[in-house]
Write a protein that holds these residues in place. Structure first.
Motif, PDB file in Angstrom:
ATOM      1  N   GLU A 421       3.205 -34.015  98.161  1.00 41.21           N
ATOM      2  CA  GLU A 421       3.190 -35.122  97.209  1.00 41.21           C
ATOM      3  C   GLU A 421       2.359 -36.299  97.719  1.00 41.21           C
ATOM      4  N   SER A 422       2.283 -36.451  99.039  1.00 48.36           N
ATOM      5  CA  SER A 422       1.538 -37.580  99.616  1.00 48.36           C
ATOM      6  C   SER A 422       0.042 -37.304  99.727  1.00 48.36           C
ATOM      7  N   GLY A 423      -0.342 -36.034  99.531  1.00 47.94           N
ATOM      8  CA  GLY A 423      -1.750 -35.684  99.635  1.00 47.94           C
ATOM      9  C   GLY A 423      -2.177 -35.212 101.011  1.00 47.94           C
ATOM     10  N   LYS A 424      -1.239 -35.187 101.947  1.00 50.56           N
ATOM     11  CA  LYS A 424      -1.560 -34.709 103.294  1.00 50.56           C
ATOM     12  C   LYS A 424      -1.945 -33.238 103.249  1.00 50.56           C
ATOM     13  N   VAL A 425      -1.266 -32.488 102.364  1.00 49.37           N
ATOM     14  CA  VAL A 425      -1.615 -31.089 102.113  1.00 49.37           C
ATOM     15  C   VAL A 425      -2.151 -30.997 100.691  1.00 49.37           C
ATOM     16  N   THR A 426      -3.316 -30.391 100.523  1.00 53.52           N
ATOM     17  CA  THR A 426      -3.928 -30.315  99.193  1.00 53.52           C
ATOM     18  C   THR A 426      -3.953 -28.899  98.619  1.00 53.52           C
ATOM     19  N   ASP A 427      -3.902 -27.902  99.492  1.00 55.61           N
ATOM     20  CA  ASP A 427      -3.929 -26.506  99.035  1.00 55.61           C
ATOM     21  C   ASP A 427      -2.491 -26.016  98.903  1.00 55.61           C
ATOM     22  N   LEU A 428      -1.983 -25.955  97.668  1.00 53.23           N
ATOM     23  CA  LEU A 428      -0.575 -25.600  97.441  1.00 53.23           C
ATOM     24  C   LEU A 428      -0.273 -24.179  97.890  1.00 53.23           C
ATOM     25  N   ASP A 429      -1.114 -23.223  97.529  1.00 58.15           N
ATOM     26  CA  ASP A 429      -0.863 -21.827  97.894  1.00 58.15           C
ATOM     27  C   ASP A 429      -0.820 -21.645  99.413  1.00 58.15           C
ATOM     28  N   LYS A 430      -1.782 -22.250 100.085  1.00 59.43           N
ATOM     29  CA  LYS A 430      -1.841 -22.146 101.547  1.00 59.43           C
ATOM     30  C   LYS A 430      -0.631 -22.843 102.174  1.00 59.43           C
ATOM     31  N   GLY A 431      -0.239 -23.975 101.608  1.00 60.29           N
ATOM     32  CA  GLY A 431       0.899 -24.705 102.136  1.00 60.29           C
ATOM     33  C   GLY A 431       2.197 -23.943 101.965  1.00 60.29           C
ATOM     34  N   LEU A 432       2.374 -23.306 100.816  1.00 58.58           N
ATOM     35  CA  LEU A 432       3.586 -22.512 100.584  1.00 58.58           C
ATOM     36  C   LEU A 432       3.621 -21.303 101.512  1.00 58.58           C
ATOM     37  N   ALA A 433       2.465 -20.701 101.735  1.00 64.94           N
ATOM     38  CA  ALA A 433       2.399 -19.552 102.655  1.00 64.94           C
ATOM     39  C   ALA A 433       2.782 -19.976 104.071  1.00 64.94           C
ATOM     40  N   GLY A 434       2.320 -21.162 104.477  1.00 62.12           N
ATOM     41  CA  GLY A 434       2.658 -21.674 105.804  1.00 62.12           C
ATOM     42  C   GLY A 434       4.140 -21.973 105.925  1.00 62.12           C
ATOM     43  N   ALA A 435       4.726 -22.527 104.866  1.00 67.74           N
ATOM     44  CA  ALA A 435       6.160 -22.824 104.872  1.00 67.74           C
ATOM     45  C   ALA A 435       6.968 -21.538 104.968  1.00 67.74           C
ATOM     46  N   ALA A 436       6.543 -20.521 104.224  1.00 65.12           N
ATOM     47  CA  ALA A 436       7.241 -19.235 104.257  1.00 65.12           C
ATOM     48  C   ALA A 436       7.188 -18.616 105.651  1.00 65.12           C
ATOM     49  N   GLN A 437       6.027 -18.690 106.277  1.00 67.37           N
ATOM     50  CA  GLN A 437       5.871 -18.139 107.629  1.00 67.37           C
ATOM     51  C   GLN A 437       6.781 -18.880 108.618  1.00 67.37           C
ATOM     52  N   GLN A 438       6.865 -20.198 108.481  1.00 65.22           N
ATOM     53  CA  GLN A 438       7.712 -20.990 109.364  1.00 65.22           C
ATOM     54  C   GLN A 438       9.184 -20.638 109.164  1.00 65.22           C
ATOM     55  N   ILE A 439       9.585 -20.455 107.921  1.00 62.23           N
ATOM     56  CA  ILE A 439      10.974 -20.095 107.615  1.00 62.23           C
ATOM     57  C   ILE A 439      11.324 -18.752 108.246  1.00 62.23           C
ATOM     58  N   ASP A 440      10.435 -17.767 108.100  1.00 60.37           N
ATOM     59  CA  ASP A 440      10.690 -16.438 108.664  1.00 60.37           C
ATOM     60  C   ASP A 440      10.763 -16.499 110.192  1.00 60.37           C
ATOM     61  N   THR A 441       9.894 -17.277 110.798  1.00 61.04           N
ATOM     62  CA  THR A 441       9.889 -17.425 112.261  1.00 61.04           C
ATOM     63  C   THR A 441      11.205 -18.051 112.743  1.00 61.04           C
ATOM     64  N   ASP A 442      11.624 -19.097 112.067  1.00 66.91           N
ATOM     65  CA  ASP A 442      12.865 -19.791 112.468  1.00 66.91           C
ATOM     66  C   ASP A 442      14.082 -18.871 112.327  1.00 66.91           C
ATOM     67  N   ILE A 443      14.122 -18.090 111.272  1.00 69.43           N
ATOM     68  CA  ILE A 443      15.251 -17.188 111.066  1.00 69.43           C
ATOM     69  C   ILE A 443      15.255 -16.080 112.112  1.00 69.43           C
ATOM     70  N   ALA A 444      14.082 -15.548 112.413  1.00 72.78           N
ATOM     71  CA  ALA A 444      13.977 -14.497 113.431  1.00 72.78           C
ATOM     72  C   ALA A 444      14.454 -14.993 114.795  1.00 72.78           C
ATOM     73  N   GLN A 445      14.121 -16.227 115.108  1.00 72.92           N
ATOM     74  CA  GLN A 445      14.531 -16.797 116.393  1.00 72.92           C
ATOM     75  C   GLN A 445      16.022 -17.085 116.454  1.00 72.92           C
ATOM     76  N   ALA A 446      16.645 -17.250 115.282  1.00 71.20           N
ATOM     77  CA  ALA A 446      18.070 -17.565 115.243  1.00 71.20           C
ATOM     78  C   ALA A 446      18.950 -16.329 115.381  1.00 71.20           C
ATOM     79  N   LYS A 447      18.348 -15.162 115.192  1.00 70.07           N
ATOM     80  CA  LYS A 447      19.137 -13.929 115.238  1.00 70.07           C
ATOM     81  C   LYS A 447      19.409 -13.477 116.669  1.00 70.07           C
TER      82      LYS A 447
END
Length: 447
Positions: A421-447
């Protein structure tokens, strides 16, 4: 109608979740209804909860008194004002003073409570009691109290999110009814916005993710996203609901003046829990908020009539208008407890007995957490409060699913929202892909 204390506690608990302070993954020895205590014998159980306001403490005492009257052999020692980190520590260490039953304001930690074994799986207790949780709890509440087939918690009152609107401002703007779809919402927000030089005399709606309850998960409740796929991987980059939600919110930010102008205005407004909340002062004409806001707004004695309605839905989901985001308080039985059968009798009473749930709801001013209680004629409330009862009962209402590392994935999505929303990230698809990757990494580390 809720006091500020519980939601503040929820936000504090969420912050603790993000920093991984809460429930550890150390196994505490989960019981599967192998409890051997005799619940018909004289006994005392410890109940830890987080309520602290005088009226809420009184309500808890009334709830406990009702249970002790129905079960005169089981006495309840009540310990209040307990945060999740204190509860977590006690669940790990156990002992005579540790809780047998706990209550928490945050649903974000259900996945941790279940996967760590800190709380027992209540499915066997429900089965033994002949109670079907699928039939007594609203769908969203039923969902957020279990993880991976483990029902380690049950709903104990809830929160439903809807739209508050200034009826006086609506009338002046020529708007005759609250918006039902996003396009109507966007049009009304612009029509209700009155600028004053470089700032606003009245803002139709504050869309920023840093606003008051306008978090990404609260918005997303109207888009009905699927957070994880069948294999447990993040669906943030695949489910079009996420892209739609971020796109529409970003467009609304732009249409109402842009991120910088909105943030500059927001910095001048009152805080969420004081009498100067911008909706209550008339500086913001529409507000996304929970059921407790009604009582707080009325207490502030605003100079306008308050309207309440469900939050609008995307245009392509117009037939689901009436749904909303649901969360709430949970209760569970400690795995370390040597009095699990007695503890279950208490949990069953406070979460499934219709009169007990209704009475507690009347006293706490939160949404009842059983389908029967939602329809009870004994409920006492302002007529506008019924909007939240209907949202809670709506089968299309949803919540954020439990995760093994608590609400970390929600924080990742929220942080991405700030950047987008602030404009720091402009590519929505790329940003969502990065968020998804981070979520999967965090969950894997928690197991």
């Amino acid at each position: 109608m809720r006091t500020a204390i519980p939601s503040v506690a929820r936000k504090a608990a969420f912050a603790l979740t993000v920093s991984a302070v809460l429930v550890t993954t150390a196994c505490t020895g989960q019981s599967s209804s192998g409890a051997e205590d005799d619940a018909s014998k004289e006994t005392t159980i410890n109940f830890w909860h987080a309520w602290s306001a005088d009226s809420e403490v009184k309500a808890v005492k009334t709830l406990v008194a009702g249970f002790e009257k129905a079960h005169p052999n089981i006495h309840v020692n009540v310990v209040g004002n307990m945060t999740d980190d204190k509860i977590n520590q006690a669940l790990r260490t156990g002992g005579g003073k540790a809780p047998d039953v706990i209550s928490s304001f945050t649903t974000n930690n259900v996945g941790k409570f279940c996967s760590s074994g800190a709380l027992v799986d209540l499915n066997p207790f429900f089965k033994k009691s002949g109670v079907d949780p699928e039939k007594i709890f609203p769908a969203a509440m039923n969902e957020y109290t279990q993880f991976d087939g483990d029902r380690c918690a049950v709903p104990l009152l809830g929160d439903a999110y809807g739209l508050y609107y200034n009826k006086t401002a609506f009338e002046k703007a020529g708007i005759t009814s609250p918006p039902k779809t996003w396009s109507e919402f966007e049009a009304d927000a612009k029509k209700l916005t009155i600028t004053k030089g470089s700032t606003y005399k009245q803002l139709g709606f504050m869309p920023d993710y840093h606003g008051w309850e306008t978090t990404t998960e609260h918005y997303l409740g109207q888009f009905s996203p699927t957070y994880f796929d069948s294999s447990g991987k993040s669906n943030v980059a695949k489910d079009p609901a996420f892209k739609a939600a971020f796109t529409l919110q970003k467009k609304l930010v732009g249409d109402l003046g842009g991120y910088q102008k909105l943030e500059k205005f927001r910095a001048t407004l009152g805080d969420e829990w004081g009498p100067k909340h911008p909706f209550q002062t008339g500086q913001v004409a529409m507000q996304l908020d929970g059921e407790w806001r009604l009582g707080m707004a009325l207490d502030a004695k605003p100079g306008f009539e308050i309207g309440v309605a469900p939050l609008p839905v995307p245009d392509d989901q117009a037939d689901q208008y009436g749904k909303g985001y649901i969360t709430g308080t949970i209760a569970g039985v400690a795995a370390n407890s040597t009095k699990q059968n007695a503890a279950w009798e208490f949990v069953k009473y406070i979460t499934t007995d219709t009169d007990a749930v209704v009475g507690f709801s009347n006293d706490i001013h939160n949404v009842p957490s059983t389908l029967a209680a939602l329809k009870s004629p004994k409920l006492k409330y302002d007529p506008r409060f019924k909007t939240f009862l209907d949202i809670a009962a709506n089968p299309n209402s949803s919540s954020s699913p439990a995760s093994i590392n608590g609400g970390v994935y929600l924080a990742t999505i929220q942080n991405f929202g700030y950047d987008y929303e602030s404009g720091k990230v402009t590519d929505l698809d790329k940003g969502l892909a990065g968020a998804a990757q981070q979520i999967d990494t965090d969950i894997a580390q928690a197991k």
